[in-house]
Structures are given as structure tokens and as C-alpha cells.
Design an enzyme around this catalytic site. Structure first.
Site, short mmCIF file in Angstrom:
data_model
loop_
_atom_site.label_atom_id
_atom_site.label_comp_id
_atom_site.label_asym_id
_atom_site.label_seq_id
_atom_site.Cartn_x
_atom_site.Cartn_y
_atom_site.Cartn_z
N ASP A 267 0.83 -1.20 0.00
CA ASP A 267 0.00 0.00 0.00
C ASP A 267 0.87 1.25 0.00
O ASP A 267 1.49 1.58 1.01
CB ASP A 267 -0.88 -0.04 1.25
N ASP B 203 -2.05 5.95 -5.10
CA ASP B 203 -2.28 5.00 -4.02
C ASP B 203 -2.57 3.61 -4.58
O ASP B 203 -3.65 3.35 -5.10
CB ASP B 203 -3.46 5.50 -3.18
#
Length: 472
Positions: free
Chosen positions: A173, A361
Site C-alpha cells: 500500500d 495509491d
């Protein structure tokens, strides 16, 4: 812009293929490290009707985005993590429709590679049944392939932890900065076990060192609570002995039901709620890799290439066109990876938005933008229709949505704009759009895998830079 100075030297080294062997040495030397990623897919509730589920997904996307804005303005909350709900609920809608027609797979037609004939039957099958599509390569030196679970909904890497080392599936992430796995005593909120996961503790690892220091990370859609620990962490054969991270004694239900065993945040450590270095920062500080660089090549299931990877310490020159590489300053001060956007266009028509920025992201499936941007984009996509607070687009759309970044244009593949068909029996019908509204007027976007599958993406902690390039 092009790379310059010391980073140009690093890029030249990588482009010449000077990957250093991962074999142990008596003295650690700078080297390039890569590790595997797999996609993730979550269990979903299919009891609600499709319209309700889609409305809920839009509302949750809006609340996620608002949390991001509060995080950055307050400089307190430190993780983006609104990433889970919208794709999960879109999949729930899809599965609910699939269950209404048990013969739906018999009428799904293959997609013609020469034109967009609709959603790939691979995506439809993956959305219904899940499972991992194994990597097929090609795999570069010091790289491990990317397997895909579900229809491109997220990505996990295999990390070895403990003594003896065991494999944990970890969500990779770029939008957060804390690393954790579930503990051997993990309980879900409200009681019960934390699912069919790999867990860590003194019973399974002789090198596990517990502490009484609390570990508590709150995400936009859930939280984990536990303690800080130290244990050996191995990434693709390279070791981080006694690395500090968290174990979760209590997880919210969304984490207990997820397909991954933990999460590794790869934003800058200033974003960490525990104020700990990220694994890539620790690797660089130990001299195991030359620079704290993470590079991503995100795969698309429908392409059947399955060649995704994440690389630590450098770039994989086989994955991108070197003459298209652009260097961008990180404009965020809290630790997110955020770039300035020059323009957004649809079918080569500039929509006129200026002074916009985007957080990149990998932990977010969709493309989230302010309402005026999302409305303007869909106004230029033929056949786009407002639906339950979002939009549907033709599954056969060939609309070209492109972002201009660093004076280079990066187009989103139409297959990524058409996320999934509303009815799995109609792969060439209406699809939920992969571009959704944040619900809040702002100049900040949250750009996830809908865009990132279309570019080679790298982050450079030491120089606070972001790099993008056209895929090979």
C-alpha cells in the site's frame, strides 16, 4: 522533466541491468530487491439489492475522501484507507446479479482483442469465483511474478516473517506507512477468530519479541489494535533482523474477512501512526539497497500477461519505456505520494482543470476525484449515465481519459474505466464506472489502480520524488 544528478546515475545503473545478486555477503552492499505481489479479493455480503449497494459504495467513497482531506489538513490522522469498500460493494452488486441467473456464464462471449467488445470473461469469472491467477512472466532479474486474485481489486506481496520463516500475504500500500500482521491471539471486534489467516506470535516464531507498547492504527473503514513487536522479516531473500512492526490482537471485521494476512504501508514514515521506519527505509538505512525506492508494475487480468511486480531499491527497465520516464516532486508534506496534475482530457479534449493534485495509491482500486471533475469526465464519455449516486458507462466504451503529468500524457485503458457489468449476463451492456466522485469539492484527487495499471510508478524516499513512465 528528466532525471538528473545522483538519481540519473542510479537510473543509468538500473537501465544497464546492473542488478546485484541477492546472495548473502559478509558485508551488506547496495543492491536491487524485488518481491512478489498478488491481487486480493474480499468476502462480500450479497444480501442487499444492487441499487442500495451501489449507493452505499458511493457514500463510503465520499466519506473516505473526506477523511483524507482531514488527515492532510490536520496533520494528525495518518492513513488513507478508504480503499476497501467501493470495489467490494461493486463486486457484491455484481455477484447478486450473477446469483439471479445461474446460467450466466454460458452466455458470456470472449472479448475481441482488436476492439472493446465488453468486459473480459476472465474478469467476470474472477468477480464471481475469486481465486488467484498465477504469474506467467516474463520475469526480470531479481524479480518475482505477480499473481492476480479477482478482477484487479488490489495487490499483495509474499513476506517471510519469523523463525522458522513463514509466508504472509501482505497488502502492498503506497497510501499508508504502518506494517502489521495478525497475532496468534487475534479476535475480531465483537468476538470470534480473525479468519483463515497466517498469524504471528511466540508459539510460531522463536525470534518473536513482544512488547507492552500499544499498536493502534485507524483506517477509513476499519482498525487494528495490538502491540509493537520485533521479529525477523525477509523480503525476497534479503533480511531485516529484529524489525519493529505491529501485531493485531483485535481486528475490525473487514480485516478479519480480507484475503490478506496484514498490511505494509509504503508511503513515507512521517505518515506512520507508530512513527516507525517503513521496511524500504530500513533496507536502505542498513545498506541492503542503495536508495529507498519502490517501483510498481500493476497487472491487468484481462491482458493475460500477469507480469506485475514490485521492486525495492531500483527500477526494472524491462517494464517501461526509458525515454518516457518523468521525475516529479512530491508536493505533499505529510508523507503521501502526491503530484501536480497539468491537465485531464477526454478524447483529446482538455477539460480545463488547473491547479489540481493527485495522491497515487496502490491500495485504492478506483479513481476518486471531486464531483465537478467526475461530472465533466463522464459528460464527455458517450453513453455515460448517472446511476445511484455514481455513473454507469457502456462496457464497450472506447473513451480515452488521460492525465497530463510532467508534460507527458498517460491514458487510462477503457477496460479500466468500465469496472464491471451491472449484469454479469450482459458483458457488453452497462458497467459501473471506475471513476467515482469524492463528494467534496477540492483540488485533490485520489488516484488508484484504475490509473496505475496504465503506468510504471516509482517512489523515491531519499529525494522525495515520484516517477512515472509509459509501460513497455
Amino acid at each position: 522533466m528528466r532525471l538528473a544528478g545522483s538519481f540519473l546515475w542510479l537510473l543509468t545503473t538500473v537501465l544497464l541491468g546492473r542488478f546485484v545478486s541477492a546472495a548473502p555477503t559478509t558485508k551488506p552492499k547496495p543492491r536491487t530487491l524485488t518481491m512478489p505481489i498478488r491481487s486480493l479479493h474480499r468476502s462480500v455480503d450479497t444480501t442487499a439489492d444492487p441499487v442500495t449497494i451501489y449507493q452505499q459504495s458511493i457514500r463510503k467513497a465520499q466519506s473516505r475522501y473526506q477523511r483524507i482531506a482531514q488527515t492532510i489538513s490536520a496533520k494528525q490522522q495518518t492513513d488513507i484507507n478508504r480503499r476497501y469498500n467501493t470495489p467490494v460493494e461493486a463486486l457484491a452488486t455484481f455477484k447478486a446479479n450473477a446469483q439471479s441467473d445461474p446460467n450466466q456464464l454460458d452466455v458470456v462471449s470472449p472479448v475481441n482483442d482488436s476492439a472493446n467488445a465488453g468486459v473480459s470473461p476472465l474478469d467476470i469469472q474472477a468477480a464471481i469465483s475469486g481465486g488467484i491467477t498465477p504469474p506467467t512472466g516474463p520475469i526480470a532479474a531479481n524479480s518475482i511474478g505477480l499473481g492476480i486474485v479477482g478482477p484487479d481489486t488490489g495487490y499483495i506481496g509474499i513476506v517471510e516473517i519469523g523463525t522458522p520463516p513463514r509466508q504472509f500475504q501482505i497488502l502492498m500500500d503506497s497510501g499508508s506507512a504502518d506494517f502489521w500482521v495478525g497475532s496468534e491471539t487475534c479476535q475480531v471486534e465483537g468476538g470470534g477468530g480473525c479468519g483463515n489467516h497466517q498469524f504471528l506470535g511466540s508459539q510460531s516464531s522463536s525470534s518473536f519479541v513482544a512488547s507492552q507498547q500499544p499498536f493502534n492504527v485507524t483506517y477509513g473503514t476499519g482498525n487494528v489494535v495490538g502491540n509493537l513487536v520485533e521479529d525477523n522479516v525477509v523480503l525476497a531473500g534479503l533480511s531485516l533482523p529484529s524489525h519493529p512492526f505491529g501485531v493485531a490482537n483485535v481486528e475490525s471485521s473487514n480485516f478479519a474477512q480480507a484475503s490478506f494476512d496484514g498490511l505494509m504501508g509504503l508511503a513515507q514514515s512521517g505518515l506512520s501512526q507508530q512513527k516507525l521506519p517503513t521496511p524500504v527505509e530500513s533496507l536502505a538505512a542498513a545498506g541492503v539497497i542503495d536508495q529507498a525506492i519502490v517501483a510498481y508494475k500493476i497487472s491487468r487480468l484481462a491482458d493475460e500477461k500477469n507480469d506485475g511486480e514490485i521492486t525495492f531499491g531500483g527500477l526494472d527497465p524491462t517494464k517501461f519505456q526509458s525515454d518516457t520516464l518523468v521525475q516529479l516532486p512530491n508536493v505533499n508534506q505529510q508523507g503521501f505520494w502526491e503530484i501536480q496534475l497539468d491537465a485531464v482530457s477526454v478524447n483529446d479534449q482538455n477539460l480545463g482543470f488547473v491547479n489540481q493534485t493527485a495522491i497515487l495509491d496502490t491500495g485504492t482500486t478506483l479513481f476518486v476525484a471531486p464531483p465537478d471533475v467526475v461530472n465533466a469526465i463522464h459528460a464527455q464519455i458517450p453513453g455515460a449515465v448517472p446511476s445511484s449516486g455514481g455513473f454507469t458507462v457502456p462496457c464497450t466504451t472506447n473513451a480515452s481519459v488521460a492525465l497530463t503529468i510532467g508534460n507527458s500524457s498517460f491514458a487510462i485503458d477503457p477496460h479500466d474505466i468500465a469496472f464491471l457489468p451491472v449484469n454479469p449476463n450482459e458483458p457488453a451492456g452497462a458497467c459501473t464506472s471506475g471513476i467515482v466522485s469524492s463528494g467534496t469539492q477540492s483540488n485533490r484527487w485520489l488516484v488508484g489502480d484504475v490509473f496505475l495499471k496504465n503506468a510504471y510508478f516509482a517512489t523515491h524516499v531519499n529525494d522525495n520524488l515520484i516517477l512515472l513512465a509509459q509501460l513497455s
